[in-house]
Write a protein that holds these residues in place. Structure first.
Motif, PDB file in Angstrom:
ATOM      1  N   SER A 163       0.863  -1.177   0.000  1.00 21.62           N
ATOM      2  CA  SER A 163       0.000   0.000   0.000  1.00 21.62           C
ATOM      3  C   SER A 163       0.899   1.227   0.000  1.00 21.62           C
ATOM      4  O   SER A 163       2.118   1.135   0.244  1.00 21.62           O
ATOM      5  CB  SER A 163      -0.899   0.016   1.248  1.00 21.62           C
ATOM      6  OG  SER A 163      -0.110   0.171   2.420  1.00 21.62           O
ATOM      7  N   LEU A 164       0.329   2.381  -0.256  1.00 22.64           N
ATOM      8  CA  LEU A 164       1.113   3.609  -0.222  1.00 22.64           C
ATOM      9  C   LEU A 164       1.665   3.864   1.181  1.00 22.64           C
ATOM     10  O   LEU A 164       2.791   4.332   1.345  1.00 22.64           O
ATOM     11  CB  LEU A 164       0.251   4.790  -0.682  1.00 22.64           C
ATOM     12  CG  LEU A 164      -0.123   4.788  -2.170  1.00 22.64           C
ATOM     13  CD1 LEU A 164      -1.176   5.838  -2.447  1.00 22.64           C
ATOM     14  CD2 LEU A 164       1.114   5.033  -3.038  1.00 22.64           C
ATOM     15  N   GLU A 165       0.866   3.536   2.185  1.00 24.27           N
ATOM     16  CA  GLU A 165       1.320   3.698   3.568  1.00 24.27           C
ATOM     17  C   GLU A 165       2.505   2.782   3.866  1.00 24.27           C
ATOM     18  O   GLU A 165       3.420   3.156   4.600  1.00 24.27           O
ATOM     19  CB  GLU A 165       0.161   3.419   4.525  1.00 24.27           C
ATOM     20  CG  GLU A 165      -0.936   4.469   4.520  1.00 24.27           C
ATOM     21  CD  GLU A 165      -1.776   4.478   3.251  1.00 24.27           C
ATOM     22  OE1 GLU A 165      -2.343   5.538   2.921  1.00 24.27           O
ATOM     23  OE2 GLU A 165      -1.845   3.422   2.574  1.00 24.27           O
ATOM     24  N   HIS A 166       2.476   1.577   3.272  1.00 30.38           N
ATOM     25  CA  HIS A 166       3.594   0.645   3.430  1.00 30.38           C
ATOM     26  C   HIS A 166       4.860   1.218   2.804  1.00 30.38           C
ATOM     27  O   HIS A 166       5.950   1.125   3.381  1.00 30.38           O
ATOM     28  CB  HIS A 166       3.237  -0.692   2.776  1.00 30.38           C
ATOM     29  CG  HIS A 166       4.373  -1.671   2.734  1.00 30.38           C
ATOM     30  ND1 HIS A 166       5.240  -1.752   1.667  1.00 30.38           N
ATOM     31  CD2 HIS A 166       4.803  -2.597   3.628  1.00 30.38           C
ATOM     32  CE1 HIS A 166       6.142  -2.681   1.905  1.00 30.38           C
ATOM     33  NE2 HIS A 166       5.905  -3.215   3.078  1.00 30.38           N
ATOM     34  N   LEU A 167       4.727   1.832   1.621  1.00 34.43           N
ATOM     35  CA  LEU A 167       5.882   2.442   0.978  1.00 34.43           C
ATOM     36  C   LEU A 167       6.437   3.593   1.813  1.00 34.43           C
ATOM     37  O   LEU A 167       7.653   3.773   1.912  1.00 34.43           O
ATOM     38  CB  LEU A 167       5.510   2.953  -0.426  1.00 34.43           C
ATOM     39  CG  LEU A 167       5.241   1.911  -1.504  1.00 34.43           C
ATOM     40  CD1 LEU A 167       5.004   2.601  -2.837  1.00 34.43           C
ATOM     41  CD2 LEU A 167       6.387   0.924  -1.623  1.00 34.43           C
ATOM     42  N   TRP A 168       5.543   4.367   2.411  1.00 29.90           N
ATOM     43  CA  TRP A 168       5.978   5.488   3.254  1.00 29.90           C
ATOM     44  C   TRP A 168       6.852   4.972   4.401  1.00 29.90           C
ATOM     45  O   TRP A 168       7.922   5.511   4.673  1.00 29.90           O
ATOM     46  CB  TRP A 168       4.771   6.237   3.798  1.00 29.90           C
ATOM     47  CG  TRP A 168       5.132   7.381   4.697  1.00 29.90           C
ATOM     48  CD1 TRP A 168       5.327   7.342   6.051  1.00 29.90           C
ATOM     49  CD2 TRP A 168       5.386   8.735   4.298  1.00 29.90           C
ATOM     50  NE1 TRP A 168       5.677   8.586   6.524  1.00 29.90           N
ATOM     51  CE2 TRP A 168       5.716   9.458   5.480  1.00 29.90           C
ATOM     52  CE3 TRP A 168       5.360   9.413   3.077  1.00 29.90           C
ATOM     53  CZ2 TRP A 168       6.011  10.826   5.456  1.00 29.90           C
ATOM     54  CZ3 TRP A 168       5.654  10.773   3.064  1.00 29.90           C
ATOM     55  CH2 TRP A 168       5.975  11.460   4.232  1.00 29.90           C
ATOM     56  N   ALA A 169       6.382   3.912   5.065  1.00 29.53           N
ATOM     57  CA  ALA A 169       7.145   3.346   6.180  1.00 29.53           C
ATOM     58  C   ALA A 169       8.470   2.748   5.697  1.00 29.53           C
ATOM     59  O   ALA A 169       9.527   2.971   6.309  1.00 29.53           O
ATOM     60  CB  ALA A 169       6.310   2.291   6.898  1.00 29.53           C
ATOM     61  N   LYS A 170       8.415   2.028   4.591  1.00 29.38           N
ATOM     62  CA  LYS A 170       9.608   1.356   4.057  1.00 29.38           C
ATOM     63  C   LYS A 170      10.681   2.354   3.649  1.00 29.38           C
ATOM     64  O   LYS A 170      11.870   2.175   3.943  1.00 29.38           O
ATOM     65  CB  LYS A 170       9.208   0.508   2.842  1.00 29.38           C
ATOM     66  CG  LYS A 170      10.341  -0.271   2.177  1.00 29.38           C
ATOM     67  CD  LYS A 170       9.824  -0.990   0.939  1.00 29.38           C
ATOM     68  CE  LYS A 170      10.887  -1.817   0.263  1.00 29.38           C
ATOM     69  NZ  LYS A 170      11.216  -3.032   1.028  1.00 29.38           N
ATOM     70  N   LEU A 171      10.246   3.434   2.986  1.00 35.55           N
ATOM     71  CA  LEU A 171      11.196   4.401   2.448  1.00 35.55           C
ATOM     72  C   LEU A 171      11.542   5.505   3.447  1.00 35.55           C
ATOM     73  O   LEU A 171      12.202   6.490   3.092  1.00 35.55           O
ATOM     74  CB  LEU A 171      10.654   4.988   1.144  1.00 35.55           C
ATOM     75  CG  LEU A 171      10.471   3.947   0.025  1.00 35.55           C
ATOM     76  CD1 LEU A 171       9.848   4.585  -1.213  1.00 35.55           C
ATOM     77  CD2 LEU A 171      11.792   3.284  -0.334  1.00 35.55           C
ATOM     78  N   ASN A 172      11.096   5.343   4.690  1.00 32.79           N
ATOM     79  CA  ASN A 172      11.516   6.220   5.775  1.00 32.79           C
ATOM     80  C   ASN A 172      12.284   5.462   6.855  1.00 32.79           C
ATOM     81  O   ASN A 172      12.653   6.041   7.881  1.00 32.79           O
ATOM     82  CB  ASN A 172      10.309   6.925   6.400  1.00 32.79           C
ATOM     83  CG  ASN A 172       9.960   8.204   5.658  1.00 32.79           C
ATOM     84  OD1 ASN A 172      10.609   9.234   5.827  1.00 32.79           O
ATOM     85  ND2 ASN A 172       8.945   8.134   4.816  1.00 32.79           N
ATOM     86  N   SER A 173      12.500   4.175   6.632  1.00 29.91           N
ATOM     87  CA  SER A 173      13.203   3.367   7.627  1.00 29.91           C
ATOM     88  C   SER A 173      14.709   3.592   7.541  1.00 29.91           C
ATOM     89  O   SER A 173      15.230   4.112   6.550  1.00 29.91           O
ATOM     90  CB  SER A 173      12.893   1.882   7.424  1.00 29.91           C
ATOM     91  OG  SER A 173      13.537   1.394   6.262  1.00 29.91           O
ATOM     92  N   ASP A 174      15.409   3.195   8.601  1.00 31.38           N
ATOM     93  CA  ASP A 174      16.872   3.339   8.625  1.00 31.38           C
ATOM     94  C   ASP A 174      17.551   2.443   7.587  1.00 31.38           C
ATOM     95  O   ASP A 174      18.687   2.688   7.207  1.00 31.38           O
ATOM     96  CB  ASP A 174      17.412   2.998  10.013  1.00 31.38           C
ATOM     97  CG  ASP A 174      16.996   4.011  11.068  1.00 31.38           C
ATOM     98  OD1 ASP A 174      16.683   5.149  10.685  1.00 31.38           O
ATOM     99  OD2 ASP A 174      16.973   3.654  12.264  1.00 31.38           O
ATOM    100  N   HIS A 175      16.834   1.402   7.161  1.00 30.43           N
ATOM    101  CA  HIS A 175      17.410   0.445   6.215  1.00 30.43           C
ATOM    102  C   HIS A 175      16.745   0.539   4.838  1.00 30.43           C
ATOM    103  O   HIS A 175      16.690  -0.434   4.105  1.00 30.43           O
ATOM    104  CB  HIS A 175      17.269  -0.975   6.760  1.00 30.43           C
ATOM    105  CG  HIS A 175      17.856  -1.146   8.133  1.00 30.43           C
ATOM    106  ND1 HIS A 175      19.218  -1.126   8.358  1.00 30.43           N
ATOM    107  CD2 HIS A 175      17.270  -1.321   9.343  1.00 30.43           C
ATOM    108  CE1 HIS A 175      19.450  -1.291   9.650  1.00 30.43           C
ATOM    109  NE2 HIS A 175      18.293  -1.405  10.274  1.00 30.43           N
ATOM    110  N   ARG A 176      16.245   1.711   4.504  1.00 34.10           N
ATOM    111  CA  ARG A 176      15.556   1.873   3.227  1.00 34.10           C
ATOM    112  C   ARG A 176      16.522   1.641   2.065  1.00 34.10           C
ATOM    113  O   ARG A 176      17.717   1.952   2.169  1.00 34.10           O
ATOM    114  CB  ARG A 176      14.924   3.258   3.115  1.00 34.10           C
ATOM    115  CG  ARG A 176      15.917   4.399   3.007  1.00 34.10           C
ATOM    116  CD  ARG A 176      15.197   5.751   2.939  1.00 34.10           C
ATOM    117  NE  ARG A 176      16.112   6.844   2.706  1.00 34.10           N
ATOM    118  CZ  ARG A 176      16.798   7.457   3.650  1.00 34.10           C
ATOM    119  NH1 ARG A 176      16.681   7.059   4.904  1.00 34.10           N
ATOM    120  NH2 ARG A 176      17.610   8.458   3.349  1.00 34.10           N
TER     121      ARG A 176
END
Length: 215
Positions: free
Chosen positions: A146-159
């Motif tokens: 989901s878009l929310e999943h991408l937001w979390a993924k691409l804001n993580s320390d390991h993105r």
């Protein structure tokens, strides 16, 4: 797997399905979501971040290993490698590849003189220009995403792509391709806003570029 006999295939202690008719190669994302499957011996098309395409034949090793081109990978290792590089991969068969989901991230460069960078959509409305953005990343988009999943993924320390792309931020645009159809979304302060004008401008720019090259 316990009923299968181990076999050394290309240096891998593999447990292949003894029924050759049931052997399929599964391609996943780095979170083990299934993206698509192909038959043993079929090919995939890898599109590098710079746009270069590579057609590579694939050989079934076992349910968790595949030979792509001349290299053997665990299916998750392959997914992680492509993710780190900003590559996408689809079956060579067009009928199947149109069903595969991908996404692209567009960001306003730090050097751009744009007054709506990092601002909510309310301040970008009427000003949004595709020309203000540069393509920063591309990846695979599973049905479970989901878009929310991408937001979390691409804001993580390991993105992925962290050395070349800043974290996903307000004013960035996400372009999803699903079932052959593209949809653009503006990252707002809360959620995402669909922005069809972004893609309309992109199409116009592409036509102008093609006309210029044809002259």
């Amino acid at each position: 797997m316990t009923n299968r006999e181990p076999v050394n295939i290309m240096g891998v202690i593999a447990f292949p399905n003894p029924n050759k008719d049931e052997r399929v190669i599964r391609f996943i994302d780095s979170e083990y979501h299934t993206l698509f499957t192909i038959k043993d011996g079929e090919s995939i098309v890898i599109t590098r971040f710079d746009g270069e395409k590579m057609v590579l034949p694939c050989k079934y090793i076992d349910d968790c290993h595949v030979c792509v081109g001349n290299s053997v990978y665990h299916i998750c290792e392959f997914a992680e490698m492509q993710e780190r590089s900003g590559n996408t991969y689809v079956p060579r068969t067009p009928k199947i590849s149109a069903e595969i989901g991908t996404y692209e991230i567009y960001q306003i460069p730090a050097t751009a003189d744009v007054d709506y960078c990092f601002r909510p959509y309310a301040e970008a409305k009427g000003k949004l220009q595709n020309a203000d953005y540069q393509r920063s990343y591309a990846g695979m988009y599973a049905k479970e995403n989901s878009l929310e999943h991408l937001w979390a993924k691409l804001n993580s320390d390991h993105r992925p792509f962290a050395r070349r792309m800043r974290s996903l931020s307000v004013s960035d645009v996400v372009v999803l391709t699903q079932g052959g159809r593209k949809t653009a979304y503006y990252a707002d302060t809360i959620g995402f806003k669909e922005v069809p004008e972004f893609l309309a401008q992109q199409r116009v720019q592409k036509k102008h570029k093609e006309r210029g090259e044809a002259r």
